[in-house]
Design a protein around this motif. Structure first.
Motif, PDB file in Angstrom:
ATOM      1  N   PRO A 245     -25.193   7.742  39.799  1.00  0.00           N
ATOM      2  CA  PRO A 245     -26.227   8.668  39.348  1.00  0.00           C
ATOM      3  C   PRO A 245     -26.343   9.929  40.182  1.00  0.00           C
ATOM      4  N   ASP A 246     -25.962   9.879  41.471  1.00  0.00           N
ATOM      5  CA  ASP A 246     -26.087  11.057  42.329  1.00  0.00           C
ATOM      6  C   ASP A 246     -24.875  11.979  42.248  1.00  0.00           C
ATOM      7  N   GLY A 247     -23.926  11.681  41.348  1.00  0.00           N
ATOM      8  CA  GLY A 247     -22.751  12.523  41.184  1.00  0.00           C
ATOM      9  C   GLY A 247     -21.542  12.064  41.969  1.00  0.00           C
ATOM     10  N   GLY A 248     -21.723  11.087  42.860  1.00  0.00           N
ATOM     11  CA  GLY A 248     -20.594  10.537  43.587  1.00  0.00           C
ATOM     12  C   GLY A 248     -19.792   9.573  42.732  1.00  0.00           C
ATOM     13  N   ILE A 249     -18.745   9.020  43.315  1.00  0.00           N
ATOM     14  CA  ILE A 249     -17.865   8.083  42.612  1.00  0.00           C
ATOM     15  C   ILE A 249     -17.742   6.821  43.446  1.00  0.00           C
ATOM     16  N   LEU A 250     -17.891   5.687  42.802  1.00  0.00           N
ATOM     17  CA  LEU A 250     -17.679   4.404  43.454  1.00  0.00           C
ATOM     18  C   LEU A 250     -16.275   3.927  43.109  1.00  0.00           C
ATOM     19  N   LEU A 251     -15.470   3.670  44.122  1.00  0.00           N
ATOM     20  CA  LEU A 251     -14.076   3.259  43.928  1.00  0.00           C
ATOM     21  C   LEU A 251     -13.907   1.808  44.340  1.00  0.00           C
ATOM     22  N   LEU A 252     -13.326   1.010  43.445  1.00  0.00           N
ATOM     23  CA  LEU A 252     -12.971  -0.377  43.716  1.00  0.00           C
ATOM     24  C   LEU A 252     -11.471  -0.453  43.987  1.00  0.00           C
ATOM     25  N   SER A 253     -11.097  -1.143  45.071  1.00  0.00           N
ATOM     26  CA  SER A 253      -9.686  -1.351  45.406  1.00  0.00           C
ATOM     27  C   SER A 253      -9.482  -2.809  45.774  1.00  0.00           C
ATOM     28  N   ARG A 254      -8.225  -3.256  45.657  1.00  0.00           N
ATOM     29  CA  ARG A 254      -7.947  -4.653  45.995  1.00  0.00           C
ATOM     30  C   ARG A 254      -6.708  -4.742  46.877  1.00  0.00           C
ATOM     31  N   ARG A 255      -6.629  -5.858  47.596  1.00  0.00           N
ATOM     32  CA  ARG A 255      -5.483  -6.129  48.461  1.00  0.00           C
ATOM     33  C   ARG A 255      -5.029  -7.563  48.236  1.00  0.00           C
ATOM     34  N   TYR A 256      -3.717  -7.745  48.205  1.00  0.00           N
ATOM     35  CA  TYR A 256      -3.178  -9.097  48.246  1.00  0.00           C
ATOM     36  C   TYR A 256      -2.078  -9.138  49.295  1.00  0.00           C
ATOM     37  N   SER A 257      -2.221 -10.056  50.226  1.00  0.00           N
ATOM     38  CA  SER A 257      -1.235 -10.209  51.283  1.00  0.00           C
ATOM     39  C   SER A 257      -1.066 -11.689  51.577  1.00  0.00           C
ATOM     40  N   PRO A 258       0.179 -12.185  51.629  1.00  0.00           N
ATOM     41  CA  PRO A 258       0.385 -13.596  51.969  1.00  0.00           C
ATOM     42  C   PRO A 258      -0.202 -13.962  53.328  1.00  0.00           C
ATOM     43  N   LEU A 259      -0.256 -12.983  54.242  1.00  0.00           N
ATOM     44  CA  LEU A 259      -0.777 -13.252  55.580  1.00  0.00           C
ATOM     45  C   LEU A 259      -2.287 -13.036  55.658  1.00  0.00           C
ATOM     46  N   GLN A 260      -2.773 -11.950  55.077  1.00  0.00           N
ATOM     47  CA  GLN A 260      -4.189 -11.608  55.182  1.00  0.00           C
ATOM     48  C   GLN A 260      -5.033 -12.135  54.027  1.00  0.00           C
ATOM     49  N   GLY A 261      -4.390 -12.536  52.941  1.00  0.00           N
ATOM     50  CA  GLY A 261      -5.115 -13.068  51.802  1.00  0.00           C
ATOM     51  C   GLY A 261      -5.612 -11.985  50.863  1.00  0.00           C
ATOM     52  N   VAL A 262      -6.514 -12.379  49.951  1.00  0.00           N
ATOM     53  CA  VAL A 262      -7.057 -11.479  48.934  1.00  0.00           C
ATOM     54  C   VAL A 262      -8.314 -10.814  49.476  1.00  0.00           C
TER      55      VAL A 262
END
Length: 363
Positions: A245-262
């Motif tokens: 609502p304030d004009g900004g942008i919310l960004l969703l990102s994901r990671r998958y790593s066999p060592l670090q996990g999801v």
């Protein structure tokens, strides 16, 4: 339309006409079971991570094998949401809510995305829908913009009265820059703002920075596109975005790593215009979901605004794999302390168009 894409259409139409008729007959209501989901797998009392307050979550399942693979999500109004899948289906969900908490799924419909001739998209190179935005008239949702990868393109569809995706309307211009997109790394995140539409690919970087593209129309009516790189940890890939609502942008990102996990992360992007260049996107980390917090392959984000309150809905792509789940999680974005102290009950200032711009948000 390229000759290759035309060839795909011909094959799809010729080989799958009978299957399409059968599939269309199955479109309609679908039963979805919902089991409650805690925010933390180790401590059910955890209900807050940074500025996000947990407002309930669900594990979704269905006997309909087409339910899954969710790659985009948008709020239509009331308790109604629209999702798309990377197999070429759309899914409309009516949620059950009690005291602002997500408690279940009241009803659902499923349908198949079609092409400009009304033929269902049944082959992966054509059906891989990855991003969604909603076109509104007088606040009412009237059309859905669907962004595809592999055959990189954006198509606008009509919405019916029940919030389902209907007939193909037209192709949206994107620009020559999409030719540089990897086949399986197209536009994953789209945010329509008063400063234009921001298109963010999953896997297009230069010097380690994500190459977002901003589209807007000048006063002459011509569509303009500018490239705006921004920093994002290299082990994360953008999967969805939505204007705030304030004009900004919310960004969703994901990671998958066999060592670090999801893991999944949320970042705030703020567009800062420049009189001598394309401007910049300032990124501010918001929060991260990782073990022992509940997380899966988070690919979809919807924002629901109720008065002065902003709610986030995150949904995961199970890849149609028994090893993964379709999660739907609800959060409330709490005000930053400084903003809450300074202006506890006022609306954020409206974003204004820059020189030579017109306001034409997509959602």
């Amino acid at each position: 339309m390229t000759g290759l894409r035309s060839g795909f259409y011909a094959v799809a139409t010729a080989l799958f006409a009978l299957a399409a008729m059968n599939a269309q007959a199955e479109d309609g209501p679908v039963t979805i079971a919902a089991e409650p989901l805690a925010l933390s797998e180790s401590d059910a009392k955890v209900e807050r991570i940074g500025r996000l307050a947990y407002r309930g979550g669900l594990v979704l399942s269905s006997g309909e094998e087409r339910v899954g693979g969710v790659s985009g999500l948008r709020w239509l109004g009331g308790d109604r949401f629209l999702a798309i899948t990377d197999q070429g289906d759309w899914l409309r969900l009516d949620t059950e809510e009690a005291d602002d908490r997500l408690t279940g799924i009241a009803a659902a419909r499923i349908g198949i995305l079609t092409d400009d001739r009304g033929a269902p998209l049944l082959v992966k190179p054509l059906a891989d829908a990855e991003a969604l935005s909603i076109q509104r008239t007088d606040g009412k949702p009237v059309a859905a913009n669907v962004y595809f990868e592999r055959s990189h393109r954006a198509w606008r569809y009509a919405l019916d009265e029940d919030g389902g995706i209907g007939a193909f309307m037209r192709e949206l211009p994107l620009g020559d820059w999409v030719e540089a997109l990897p086949e399986n790394g197209g536009i994953e995140a789209v945010a329509g703002t008063e400063r234009g539409t921001f298109l963010i690919p999953e896997d297009l970087r230069r010097d380690g920075r994500v190459l977002a593209h901003r589209q807007w129309r000048g006063r002459d009516g011509k569509l303009r596109t500018s490239e705006i790189p921004f920093e994002l940890p290299t082990d994360f890939k953008p999967t969805d975005a939505h204007a705030l609502p304030d004009g900004g942008i919310l960004l969703l990102s994901r990671r998958y790593s066999p060592l670090q996990g999801v893991a999944a992360r949320l970042d705030l992007l703020e567009f800062q215009a420049s009189p001598s260049g394309p401007g910049r996107l300032k990124r501010t980390p918001l929060t991260m979901l990782k073990a022992p917090l509940t997380v899966d392959n988070m690919e979809a984000l919807a924002i629901r605004v109720s008065g002065e309150r902003t709610f986030l809905y995150l949904m995961s792509d199970d890849n149609f794999s028994p090893a993964q789940r379709t999660l739907l999680m609800k959060f409330e974005l709490m005000p930053a302390k400084r903003a809450a102290q300074a202006r506890p009950s006022t609306k954020p200032p409206e974003a204004k168009p820059g020189p030579g711009e017109t306001i034409s948000p997509d959602d």
